[in-house]
Write a protein that holds these residues in place. Structure first.
Motif, PDB file in Angstrom:
ATOM      1  N   LEU A 137      39.191  31.774  40.777  1.00  0.00           N
ATOM      2  CA  LEU A 137      38.197  31.102  41.649  1.00  0.00           C
ATOM      3  C   LEU A 137      38.051  32.069  43.051  1.00  0.00           C
ATOM      4  CD1 LEU A 137      38.720  27.164  41.528  1.00  0.00           C
ATOM      5  CD2 LEU A 137      36.725  28.654  40.785  1.00  0.00           C
ATOM      6  N   GLY A 138      39.044  32.668  43.609  1.00  0.00           N
ATOM      7  CA  GLY A 138      39.171  33.494  44.322  1.00  0.00           C
ATOM      8  C   GLY A 138      38.258  34.658  44.303  1.00  0.00           C
ATOM      9  N   PHE A 139      38.480  35.333  43.192  1.00  0.00           N
ATOM     10  CA  PHE A 139      37.648  36.601  42.842  1.00  0.00           C
ATOM     11  C   PHE A 139      36.041  36.184  42.698  1.00  0.00           C
ATOM     12  CE2 PHE A 139      41.560  38.768  41.941  1.00  0.00           C
ATOM     13  CZ  PHE A 139      41.295  39.785  42.383  1.00  0.00           C
ATOM     14  N   LEU A 140      36.009  34.847  41.951  1.00  0.00           N
ATOM     15  CA  LEU A 140      34.360  34.576  41.892  1.00  0.00           C
ATOM     16  C   LEU A 140      33.631  34.410  43.309  1.00  0.00           C
ATOM     17  CD1 LEU A 140      34.770  32.087  38.882  1.00  0.00           C
ATOM     18  CD2 LEU A 140      33.898  34.389  38.537  1.00  0.00           C
ATOM     19  N   PHE A 141      34.365  33.770  43.977  1.00  0.00           N
ATOM     20  CA  PHE A 141      34.031  33.375  45.355  1.00  0.00           C
ATOM     21  C   PHE A 141      33.811  34.658  46.132  1.00  0.00           C
ATOM     22  CE2 PHE A 141      34.413  29.198  43.754  1.00  0.00           C
ATOM     23  CZ  PHE A 141      33.597  28.402  44.396  1.00  0.00           C
ATOM     24  N   ALA A 142      34.804  35.827  46.165  1.00  0.00           N
ATOM     25  CA  ALA A 142      34.898  36.453  47.094  1.00  0.00           C
ATOM     26  C   ALA A 142      33.482  37.271  47.398  1.00  0.00           C
ATOM     27  CB  ALA A 142      35.768  37.593  46.541  1.00  0.00           C
ATOM     28  N   THR A 143      32.939  37.905  46.499  1.00  0.00           N
ATOM     29  CA  THR A 143      31.765  38.589  46.842  1.00  0.00           C
ATOM     30  C   THR A 143      30.717  37.775  47.792  1.00  0.00           C
ATOM     31  OG1 THR A 143      31.871  40.110  44.981  1.00  0.00           O
ATOM     32  CG2 THR A 143      29.675  39.764  46.113  1.00  0.00           C
ATOM     33  N   ARG A 144      30.470  36.374  47.397  1.00  0.00           N
ATOM     34  CA  ARG A 144      29.712  35.609  48.183  1.00  0.00           C
ATOM     35  C   ARG A 144      30.022  35.178  49.521  1.00  0.00           C
ATOM     36  NH1 ARG A 144      28.503  36.977  43.028  1.00  0.00           N
ATOM     37  NH2 ARG A 144      26.165  36.288  42.473  1.00  0.00           N
ATOM     38  N   ALA A 145      31.411  34.874  49.686  1.00  0.00           N
ATOM     39  CA  ALA A 145      31.949  34.568  50.993  1.00  0.00           C
ATOM     40  C   ALA A 145      32.086  35.601  51.807  1.00  0.00           C
ATOM     41  CB  ALA A 145      33.669  33.986  50.706  1.00  0.00           C
ATOM     42  N   LEU A 146      32.133  36.661  51.414  1.00  0.00           N
ATOM     43  CA  LEU A 146      31.993  37.952  52.166  1.00  0.00           C
ATOM     44  C   LEU A 146      30.545  38.547  52.425  1.00  0.00           C
ATOM     45  CD1 LEU A 146      34.729  40.072  50.780  1.00  0.00           C
ATOM     46  CD2 LEU A 146      34.924  38.699  52.846  1.00  0.00           C
ATOM     47  N   GLY A 147      29.674  37.659  51.969  1.00  0.00           N
ATOM     48  CA  GLY A 147      28.050  38.164  52.195  1.00  0.00           C
ATOM     49  C   GLY A 147      27.658  39.254  51.687  1.00  0.00           C
ATOM     50  N   GLY A 148      28.123  39.433  50.371  1.00  0.00           N
ATOM     51  CA  GLY A 148      27.741  40.914  49.566  1.00  0.00           C
ATOM     52  C   GLY A 148      26.457  40.598  48.715  1.00  0.00           C
ATOM     53  N   LEU A 149      26.565  40.239  47.605  1.00  0.00           N
ATOM     54  CA  LEU A 149      25.533  40.086  46.731  1.00  0.00           C
ATOM     55  C   LEU A 149      24.426  39.014  47.097  1.00  0.00           C
ATOM     56  CD1 LEU A 149      26.905  40.638  43.180  1.00  0.00           C
ATOM     57  CD2 LEU A 149      25.613  42.196  44.446  1.00  0.00           C
ATOM     58  N   SER A 150      25.018  37.919  47.859  1.00  0.00           N
ATOM     59  CA  SER A 150      24.295  36.921  48.515  1.00  0.00           C
ATOM     60  C   SER A 150      23.025  37.490  49.188  1.00  0.00           C
ATOM     61  CB  SER A 150      25.060  35.612  48.676  1.00  0.00           C
ATOM     62  OG  SER A 150      25.820  36.041  49.962  1.00  0.00           O
ATOM     63  N   ALA A 151      23.746  38.261  50.123  1.00  0.00           N
ATOM     64  CA  ALA A 151      22.666  38.786  51.117  1.00  0.00           C
ATOM     65  C   ALA A 151      21.477  39.480  50.350  1.00  0.00           C
ATOM     66  CB  ALA A 151      23.488  39.801  52.118  1.00  0.00           C
TER      67      ALA A 151
END
Length: 300
Positions: free
Chosen positions: A131-145
């Motif tokens: 779950l940490g890997f699945l959330f990592a990019t979004r939590a760090l503002g990567g692909l979501s941005a």
């Protein structure tokens, strides 16, 4: 290929595809409103299907039936449909399907006192890392941005919490599951959950005439029809047959196949992002689910 194997393939395909109509429908009408329509109509159809078994609910089972309906369908799908409206469908499917066996272990421990051995602890630990890997990019503002939705991480979290409510409701349903026909139980839980979803939608969403009108137009109408017929009626019926013929372990293997279908559809049809972090997280989550679903070896 025998009949049950063919039905299993259909179930995996249908449940993998349901995430697309959820995403499409929720982009045109409020997501909880969409869920309310789906489950209210599906519940009515299930109870009609139950026929003479419809009233076969023991009087003492009603309080638990209502509570489990609100957990399984109202709380769960309020969060799941809202989360899927903001998060990639493939990742939402992975979070949902792969955490079901893990959250079921935790709910069984909390409610029934079921022992969690080393194998189960490994599943929970591996699932948490996944779950940490699945959330990592979004939590760090990567692909979501890049894709313009700052609520992707919150949406995935909503799906996870919804799944926890679902698993809690499933464990609480066990004592009454054998007291009435399966279709009766599922029909009432679905309808009561739909009524609860309607109340939640009325409280938190600005539903207007345009939303009701959208229900009978494309693309919302075909989305709702697929969710009711494919997701609720076909998928549920096939799953119950496989539970009877194959048992819970083999029937539960859809958790490794349907999310992959959802990911592929999301990437191909909706151009949803799926990077290295998500791939690693998905593999870890599938591994955790495999450990949780594995039947313990019998002592020789």
């Amino acid at each position: 290929m025998n009949r049950n194997a063919a039905l299993f393939a259909v179930m995996c395909l249908v449940w993998g595809l349901t995430w697309l109509p959820v995403k499409v429908g929720a982009s045109h009408v409020p997501p909880v409103f969409l869920a309310a329509v789906r489950f209210s109509l599906a519940g009515v159809l299930m109870l009609l299907w139950a026929g003479r078994d419809l009233p076969k609910v023991p009087a003492g089972a009603w309080p638990r039936l209502v509570v489990t309906a609100l957990l399984l369908n109202t709380a769960n799908y309020s969060l799941l449909f809202w989360g899927t409206a903001h998060a990639p469908t493939g990742l939402a499917a992975i979070v949902n399907f792969a955490t079901i066996p893990i959250f079921t272990l935790l709910a069984s421990r909390a409610i029934e006192g079921e022992r969690i051995d080393a194998r189960k602890l490994a599943a929970i630990g591996l699932g948490t890392v996944g779950l940490g890997f699945l959330f990592a990019t979004r939590a760090l503002g990567g692909l979501s941005a890049v894709h313009g939705d700052p609520l992707e991480a919150v949406g995935l979290a909503a799906v996870a919490f919804g799944t926890l409510f679902y698993c809690t409701g499933a464990v609480l349903s066990r004592p009454i599951a054998g007291t009435m026909p399966t279709l009766t139980l599922a029909g009432w839980q679905t309808l009561i959950g739909g009524v609860g979803l309607s109340a939640v939608s009325a409280l938190v969403e600005p539903v207007g005439r345009a939303d009701f009108a959208a229900l009978v137009r494309s693309p919302v109408l075909p989305a709702v029809v697929f969710l009711i017929i494919g997701g609720s009626l076909m998928g549920f019926t096939i799953y119950m047959r496989l539970l009877r013929d194959w048992g819970a372990f083999r029937a539960g293997l859809y958790a490794f196949i349907s999310p992959a279908i959802a990911v592929g559809v999301g990437v191909i049809v909706l151009s949803e992002p799926f990077g290295v972090s998500e791939a690693v997280g998905a593999l870890l989550m599938f591994g955790a689910a495999a450990i949780a679903l594995k039947r313990p070896e019998r002592a020789r």
